[in-house]
Design an enzyme around this catalytic site. Structure first.
Site, PDB file in Angstrom:
ATOM      1  N   ASN A  17       0.838  -1.209   0.000  1.00  0.00           N
ATOM      2  CA  ASN A  17       0.000   0.000   0.000  1.00  0.00           C
ATOM      3  C   ASN A  17       0.868   1.252   0.000  1.00  0.00           C
ATOM      4  O   ASN A  17       0.563   2.226  -0.687  1.00  0.00           O
ATOM      5  CB  ASN A  17      -0.954   0.000   1.200  1.00  0.00           C
ATOM      6  CG  ASN A  17      -2.199  -0.827   0.932  1.00  0.00           C
ATOM      7  OD1 ASN A  17      -3.045  -0.434   0.137  1.00  0.00           O
ATOM      8  ND2 ASN A  17      -2.295  -1.990   1.565  1.00  0.00           N
ATOM      9  N   MET A  93       0.737  -3.046  12.338  1.00  0.00           N
ATOM     10  CA  MET A  93       0.116  -4.079  13.163  1.00  0.00           C
ATOM     11  C   MET A  93       0.200  -3.792  14.662  1.00  0.00           C
ATOM     12  O   MET A  93       0.432  -4.695  15.456  1.00  0.00           O
ATOM     13  CB  MET A  93       0.761  -5.450  12.851  1.00  0.00           C
ATOM     14  CG  MET A  93       0.643  -5.878  11.412  1.00  0.00           C
ATOM     15  SD  MET A  93      -1.077  -5.932  10.840  1.00  0.00           S
ATOM     16  CE  MET A  93      -1.618  -7.430  11.651  1.00  0.00           C
ATOM     17  N   LEU A  96      -3.014   1.465  18.714  1.00  0.00           N
ATOM     18  CA  LEU A  96      -2.527   2.761  19.191  1.00  0.00           C
ATOM     19  C   LEU A  96      -3.254   3.164  20.474  1.00  0.00           C
ATOM     20  O   LEU A  96      -4.429   2.848  20.658  1.00  0.00           O
ATOM     21  CB  LEU A  96      -2.742   3.805  18.097  1.00  0.00           C
ATOM     22  CG  LEU A  96      -1.908   3.525  16.836  1.00  0.00           C
ATOM     23  CD1 LEU A  96      -2.445   4.271  15.632  1.00  0.00           C
ATOM     24  CD2 LEU A  96      -0.433   3.863  17.075  1.00  0.00           C
ATOM     25  N   HIS A 112      -8.413  -1.578   5.757  1.00  0.00           N
ATOM     26  CA  HIS A 112      -8.725  -2.894   6.321  1.00  0.00           C
ATOM     27  C   HIS A 112      -9.216  -3.802   5.191  1.00  0.00           C
ATOM     28  O   HIS A 112     -10.067  -3.386   4.395  1.00  0.00           O
ATOM     29  CB  HIS A 112      -9.819  -2.730   7.391  1.00  0.00           C
ATOM     30  CG  HIS A 112     -10.187  -4.021   8.029  1.00  0.00           C
ATOM     31  ND1 HIS A 112      -9.381  -4.648   8.958  1.00  0.00           N
ATOM     32  CD2 HIS A 112     -11.260  -4.833   7.852  1.00  0.00           C
ATOM     33  CE1 HIS A 112      -9.957  -5.783   9.327  1.00  0.00           C
ATOM     34  NE2 HIS A 112     -11.092  -5.923   8.664  1.00  0.00           N
ATOM     35  N   LYS A 175      -5.414  -5.648  -4.617  1.00  0.00           N
ATOM     36  CA  LYS A 175      -5.440  -4.833  -5.846  1.00  0.00           C
ATOM     37  C   LYS A 175      -6.360  -3.629  -5.672  1.00  0.00           C
ATOM     38  O   LYS A 175      -6.067  -2.538  -6.157  1.00  0.00           O
ATOM     39  CB  LYS A 175      -6.002  -5.672  -7.006  1.00  0.00           C
ATOM     40  CG  LYS A 175      -4.982  -6.341  -7.845  1.00  0.00           C
ATOM     41  CD  LYS A 175      -5.676  -6.866  -9.093  1.00  0.00           C
ATOM     42  CE  LYS A 175      -4.664  -7.470 -10.034  1.00  0.00           C
ATOM     43  NZ  LYS A 175      -5.308  -8.181 -11.132  1.00  0.00           N
TER      44      LYS A 175
HETATM   45  C1  GRF Z   1      -3.259  -5.012   3.822  1.00  0.00           C
HETATM   46  O1  GRF Z   1      -4.120  -6.058   3.443  1.00  0.00           O
HETATM   47  C2  GRF Z   1      -3.966  -4.053   4.732  1.00  0.00           C
HETATM   48  O2  GRF Z   1      -5.323  -3.926   4.441  1.00  0.00           O
HETATM   49  C3  GRF Z   1      -3.798  -4.707   6.073  1.00  0.00           C
HETATM   50  O3  GRF Z   1      -2.496  -5.226   6.049  1.00  0.00           O
HETATM   51  C4  GRF Z   1      -2.108  -5.494   4.701  1.00  0.00           C
HETATM   52  C5  GRF Z   1      -0.854  -4.714   4.459  1.00  0.00           C
HETATM   53  O4  GRF Z   1      -0.304  -4.942   3.226  1.00  0.00           O
HETATM   54  N1  GRF Z   1      -4.076  -3.768   7.131  1.00  0.00           N
HETATM   55  P1  GRF Z   1       0.932  -4.080   2.711  1.00  0.00           P
HETATM   56  O5  GRF Z   1       1.977  -4.087   3.827  1.00  0.00           O
HETATM   57  O6  GRF Z   1       0.451  -2.708   2.389  1.00  0.00           O
HETATM   58  O7  GRF Z   1       1.420  -4.836   1.494  1.00  0.00           O
END
Ligand code: GRF
Length: 220
Positions: A17, A93, A96, A112, A175
């Site tokens: 992301n 992960m 907070l 999420h 995606k």
């Molecule tokens: C994603 O599926 C996000 O929604 C979740 O953790 C994953 C993180 O993926 N909170 P990345 O580290 O962005 O590849």
């Protein structure tokens, strides 16, 4: 030209992301700048991605702190020093603390990999498969004191296939994450978010889409 929205991005892992946000900024489709990336894990691949693009990173290993409060105090300090306008949780992960939420009131968003309020928490793709839903997807939301309970900014829906595994479903959802997270940040950058309690209105939506979707598709 309007000032760029200053982002602080928090990661723990792969950072795909994060990569999508970087790519949109570099393409010129997201009027923002990443002031700092913070990872709580020294091994996060997202740090490698960040370095490739010359973005400032900090590692704040939670094992080095004796309490969640101490960890969050340092995190607040780093982000305030960087002068960020918006905190973007991108696969971060850690839960907070209230002090963190207060320090950046209404300025923290998360993505999420499920259609909230269904399946909050972790291992949500497997939960969606176990439940037998026909659609899942992803949600960008404000962060509040609950787990994945904050007001929803944008969602994307994907079909669930009968032969899906948690991995194939996660890939289909990811995606979409890469599309809606930059879009949600653009709403901020362009000042288009109106917040009224749990209800978020986005100003100037170009193509309102009212079509229903079905899975499996209707006959004929
Ligand atoms: C994603 O599926 C996000 O929604 C979740 O953790 C994953 C993180 O993926 N909170 P990345 O580290 O962005 O590849």
């Amino acid at each position: 030209m309007a000032e760029l929205l200053k982002l602080g991005i928090l990661i723990s892992g792969s950072g795909s992301n994060l990569q999508s946000i970087i790519d949109h900024i570099e393409k010129g489709t997201l009027p923002a700048q990443i002031k700092i990336i913070v990872s709580n894990s020294p091994q996060a691949y997202g740090l490698t991605r960040a370095k490739k693009h010359g973005i400032t990173c900090a590692v704040l290993n939670h094992h080095d702190f004796s309490s969640r409060d101490d960890f969050d105090r340092e995190l607040i300090r780093i982000l305030q020093n960087a002068g960020v306008d918006l905190i973007v949780l991108a696969g971060f992960m850690r839960i907070l603390t209230t002090s963190f939420l207060r320090a950046f009131d209404q300025k923290i968003i998360n993505i999420h990999p499920a259609l909230l309020p269904a399946f909050p928490g972790t291992h949500v793709q497997q939960q969606a498969l176990d439940y037998g839903v026909k659609f899942s997807g992803c949600t960008v939301h404000f962060v509040d004191e609950g787990v994945d309970t904050g007001p929803i900014i944008i969602q994307s829906v994907v079909p669930v296939h009968i032969d899906d595994t948690a991995e194939t479903l996660a890939a289909r959802i990811l995606k979409e994450e890469h599309k809606i997270y930059p879009q949600a940040i653009r709403y901020f950058a362009e000042g288009r978010i109106i917040k009224n309690g749990r209800h978020i209105e986005i100003k100037n939506i170009k193509n309102p889409d009212h079509a229903a979707i079905h899975n499996p598709p209707l006959d004929g």
